[in-house]
Every structure is written in C-alpha cells, then in structure tokens.
Write a protein that holds these residues in place. Structure first.
Motif, PDB file in Angstrom:
ATOM      1  N   LYS A  97       0.849  -1.185   0.000  1.00  0.00           N
ATOM      2  CA  LYS A  97       0.000   0.000   0.000  1.00  0.00           C
ATOM      3  C   LYS A  97       0.889   1.240   0.000  1.00  0.00           C
ATOM      4  O   LYS A  97       1.983   1.231   0.553  1.00  0.00           O
ATOM      5  CB  LYS A  97      -0.883   0.026   1.234  1.00  0.00           C
ATOM      6  CG  LYS A  97      -1.953  -1.031   1.248  1.00  0.00           C
ATOM      7  CD  LYS A  97      -2.836  -0.868   2.455  1.00  0.00           C
ATOM      8  CE  LYS A  97      -3.920  -1.921   2.477  1.00  0.00           C
ATOM      9  NZ  LYS A  97      -4.772  -1.794   3.660  1.00  0.00           N
ATOM     10  N   LEU A  98       0.383   2.304  -0.615  1.00  0.00           N
ATOM     11  CA  LEU A  98       1.107   3.567  -0.643  1.00  0.00           C
ATOM     12  C   LEU A  98       0.325   4.622   0.122  1.00  0.00           C
ATOM     13  O   LEU A  98      -0.886   4.713   0.006  1.00  0.00           O
ATOM     14  CB  LEU A  98       1.310   4.063  -2.069  1.00  0.00           C
ATOM     15  CG  LEU A  98       2.290   3.310  -2.935  1.00  0.00           C
ATOM     16  CD1 LEU A  98       2.442   4.017  -4.269  1.00  0.00           C
ATOM     17  CD2 LEU A  98       3.636   3.168  -2.279  1.00  0.00           C
ATOM     18  N   ASN A  99       1.065   5.413   0.873  1.00  0.00           N
ATOM     19  CA  ASN A  99       0.500   6.563   1.563  1.00  0.00           C
ATOM     20  C   ASN A  99       1.242   7.772   0.988  1.00  0.00           C
ATOM     21  O   ASN A  99       2.370   8.044   1.370  1.00  0.00           O
ATOM     22  CB  ASN A  99       0.715   6.435   3.075  1.00  0.00           C
ATOM     23  CG  ASN A  99       0.194   7.623   3.833  1.00  0.00           C
ATOM     24  OD1 ASN A  99      -0.533   8.453   3.300  1.00  0.00           O
ATOM     25  ND2 ASN A  99       0.579   7.714   5.091  1.00  0.00           N
ATOM     26  N   SER A 124      -4.681  12.330  -8.920  1.00  0.00           N
ATOM     27  CA  SER A 124      -4.935  10.893  -9.090  1.00  0.00           C
ATOM     28  C   SER A 124      -3.935  10.287 -10.070  1.00  0.00           C
ATOM     29  O   SER A 124      -3.534   9.130  -9.918  1.00  0.00           O
ATOM     30  CB  SER A 124      -6.374  10.651  -9.554  1.00  0.00           C
ATOM     31  OG  SER A 124      -6.613  11.278 -10.787  1.00  0.00           O
ATOM     32  N   ASN A 140      -0.809   9.646  -8.141  1.00  0.00           N
ATOM     33  CA  ASN A 140      -1.053   8.511  -7.260  1.00  0.00           C
ATOM     34  C   ASN A 140      -0.983   7.198  -8.032  1.00  0.00           C
ATOM     35  O   ASN A 140      -0.337   6.245  -7.604  1.00  0.00           O
ATOM     36  CB  ASN A 140      -2.408   8.682  -6.573  1.00  0.00           C
ATOM     37  CG  ASN A 140      -2.573   7.767  -5.396  1.00  0.00           C
ATOM     38  OD1 ASN A 140      -1.613   7.323  -4.794  1.00  0.00           O
ATOM     39  ND2 ASN A 140      -3.822   7.476  -5.069  1.00  0.00           N
ATOM     40  N   GLU A 141      -1.645   7.134  -9.183  1.00  0.00           N
ATOM     41  CA  GLU A 141      -1.642   5.923 -10.007  1.00  0.00           C
ATOM     42  C   GLU A 141      -0.238   5.601 -10.505  1.00  0.00           C
ATOM     43  O   GLU A 141       0.166   4.433 -10.551  1.00  0.00           O
ATOM     44  CB  GLU A 141      -2.597   6.084 -11.189  1.00  0.00           C
ATOM     45  CG  GLU A 141      -4.057   6.071 -10.789  1.00  0.00           C
ATOM     46  CD  GLU A 141      -4.987   6.423 -11.947  1.00  0.00           C
ATOM     47  OE1 GLU A 141      -4.543   6.418 -13.107  1.00  0.00           O
ATOM     48  OE2 GLU A 141      -6.166   6.715 -11.663  1.00  0.00           O
ATOM     49  N   ALA A 178       2.684   6.383  -9.077  1.00  0.00           N
ATOM     50  CA  ALA A 178       3.489   5.868  -7.966  1.00  0.00           C
ATOM     51  C   ALA A 178       3.088   4.441  -7.616  1.00  0.00           C
ATOM     52  O   ALA A 178       3.946   3.584  -7.383  1.00  0.00           O
ATOM     53  CB  ALA A 178       3.347   6.783  -6.758  1.00  0.00           C
ATOM     54  N   GLU A 179       1.782   4.164  -7.589  1.00  0.00           N
ATOM     55  CA  GLU A 179       1.324   2.817  -7.277  1.00  0.00           C
ATOM     56  C   GLU A 179       1.813   1.808  -8.297  1.00  0.00           C
ATOM     57  O   GLU A 179       2.259   0.718  -7.941  1.00  0.00           O
ATOM     58  CB  GLU A 179      -0.207   2.778  -7.195  1.00  0.00           C
ATOM     59  CG  GLU A 179      -0.757   3.384  -5.936  1.00  0.00           C
ATOM     60  CD  GLU A 179      -2.272   3.385  -5.879  1.00  0.00           C
ATOM     61  OE1 GLU A 179      -2.923   2.920  -6.842  1.00  0.00           O
ATOM     62  OE2 GLU A 179      -2.805   3.859  -4.857  1.00  0.00           O
ATOM     63  N   SER A 180       1.755   2.160  -9.582  1.00  0.00           N
ATOM     64  CA  SER A 180       2.206   1.220 -10.620  1.00  0.00           C
ATOM     65  C   SER A 180       3.706   0.969 -10.519  1.00  0.00           C
ATOM     66  O   SER A 180       4.175  -0.145 -10.745  1.00  0.00           O
ATOM     67  CB  SER A 180       1.851   1.743 -12.017  1.00  0.00           C
ATOM     68  OG  SER A 180       2.614   2.887 -12.339  1.00  0.00           O
ATOM     69  N   PHE A 235       5.642   1.306  -7.692  1.00  0.00           N
ATOM     70  CA  PHE A 235       6.016   0.652  -6.444  1.00  0.00           C
ATOM     71  C   PHE A 235       5.496  -0.779  -6.350  1.00  0.00           C
ATOM     72  O   PHE A 235       5.893  -1.515  -5.456  1.00  0.00           O
ATOM     73  CB  PHE A 235       5.568   1.489  -5.242  1.00  0.00           C
ATOM     74  CG  PHE A 235       6.583   2.513  -4.836  1.00  0.00           C
ATOM     75  CD1 PHE A 235       7.496   2.261  -3.832  1.00  0.00           C
ATOM     76  CD2 PHE A 235       6.646   3.733  -5.493  1.00  0.00           C
ATOM     77  CE1 PHE A 235       8.440   3.197  -3.476  1.00  0.00           C
ATOM     78  CE2 PHE A 235       7.592   4.679  -5.147  1.00  0.00           C
ATOM     79  CZ  PHE A 235       8.494   4.406  -4.144  1.00  0.00           C
ATOM     80  N   GLU A 236       4.614  -1.187  -7.258  1.00  0.00           N
ATOM     81  CA  GLU A 236       4.141  -2.572  -7.275  1.00  0.00           C
ATOM     82  C   GLU A 236       5.300  -3.549  -7.398  1.00  0.00           C
ATOM     83  O   GLU A 236       5.293  -4.611  -6.795  1.00  0.00           O
ATOM     84  CB  GLU A 236       3.180  -2.793  -8.452  1.00  0.00           C
ATOM     85  CG  GLU A 236       1.759  -2.480  -8.146  1.00  0.00           C
ATOM     86  CD  GLU A 236       0.857  -2.747  -9.345  1.00  0.00           C
ATOM     87  OE1 GLU A 236       1.277  -3.443 -10.295  1.00  0.00           O
ATOM     88  OE2 GLU A 236      -0.267  -2.247  -9.324  1.00  0.00           O
TER      89      GLU A 236
END
Length: 179
Positions: free
Chosen positions: A2-4, A14, A17-18, A20-22, A24-25
């Motif tokens: 999870k990312l904060n 957004s 956010n998307e 960074a999430e992609s 850091f997966e």
C-alpha cells in the motif's frame, strides 16, 4: 504493497497517485505476500526545490530514501531505483544465517514516533523517538545501510550498552560505546 502519498505545498493528483502505485508494485516482490507493507511517500516543493522522501517501516528494518528531482515522476523513478539497489546490495546480509534466524525473511511494519518542532535557528528543529532494540554490530550495519544514514544508534545485544555506529570518511565503520 500500500502507498500513503502526501504532498507538502502540492496537491497529489490521481494521475500522480496511479503512477506511484504502478511503479512501487514491483517492490512487492521483495516482501512476503501475506505481509502488509505500507510505503510512505512525502513530496515537498520549496520554491524550485523538489524532494521525495520514501519511508517503508518494517518490523525489524526501515527502508528509506530521499530523492531530489525535476518533477514528481522523475523523483519516483529514481527513488525506486535507489530502494531496489539498497535491497539487492544488502540481500546477502539479510539472507545470512544470523539474519535469517532473526528476520525469517519477514518484512513487517515498525511503528516509529516522529515529533516535529517549530524551526528556530540554533535550536533543535526535529526530535525523533526510537526504541533501541538489542542487536549485534552486523545487524546495526545492515539497518544503517538500509536507512541510508551515516550513523545508527542501537543497544548492543552482547554488552547491553548503547552504541553509535557511524560511517568514517574512508567508508569503514566506527563504533562509539557507552562506558
């Protein structure tokens, strides 16, 4: 994982956010699947300076990197590369028999309290409270390397004394131990 993601003097969109999430997966492969790992990203803009701080608190380790970049996307890419290099660089230490018994390849969360104080010249501007867990010198070196710091305070498991491990100019280590 999870990312904060938080922004200081900046609103995180957004799309940011998307992105960074992609990115850091792919760090998730270094952790057990059943582990709940949270990466804290703080992006700061101060005038023309842009800085990304990534902290991943785990049970026995804390991964941390700071990156300055032209924009959010470049900073995320570079910070991720630095984190991966740090994990890979210290893989043999983590997997050593001594560490394997202690960590059992388990990456879990560690709660740490940071208390920020008002910034004043020649004053203490940040306080940090940490629990000094007993560990040996090899484990302290590993923790210092994973944090990317030049020093690390720990309680020596053999002598039960508070010690400060530090990096010397020639990249060797020094140890200060209380009497």
């Amino acid at each position: 994982m999870k990312l904060n993601i938080r922004g200081k003097n900046l609103k995180i969109t957004s799309a940011m956010n998307e992105y960074a999430e992609s990115k850091f997966e792919k760090l998730g492969r270094y952790f057990k699947e059943d582990e709940e790992v949270v990466a804290n990203l703080l992006f700061k803009i101060d005038g023309v300076k842009q800085k990304l701080e990534v902290t991943i608190p785990l049970k026995n380790l804390t991964l941390r990197v700071e990156e300055f970049g032209e924009d959010f996307y470049a900073a995320v890419d570079t910070a991720l590369d630095k984190l991966e290099r740090s994990i890979i660089k210290n893989k043999t230490r983590i997997e050593s028999k001594k560490m394997k018994a202690k960590y059992d390849f388990s990456f879990e969360q560690l709660e740490m309290n940071d208390m920020y104080l008002e910034e004043n010249k020649n004053k203490i501007v940040k306080r940090k409270q940490v629990e000094l867990k007993p560990m040996d010198e090899d484990e302290a070196i590993l923790q210092m390397e994973l944090l990317g710091h030049d020093f690390y305070v720990f309680k020596n498991i053999n002598s039960n004394k508070t010690c400060v491990l530090y990096r010397r100019k020639n990249n060797d280590y020094g140890l200060i131990e209380e009497e």
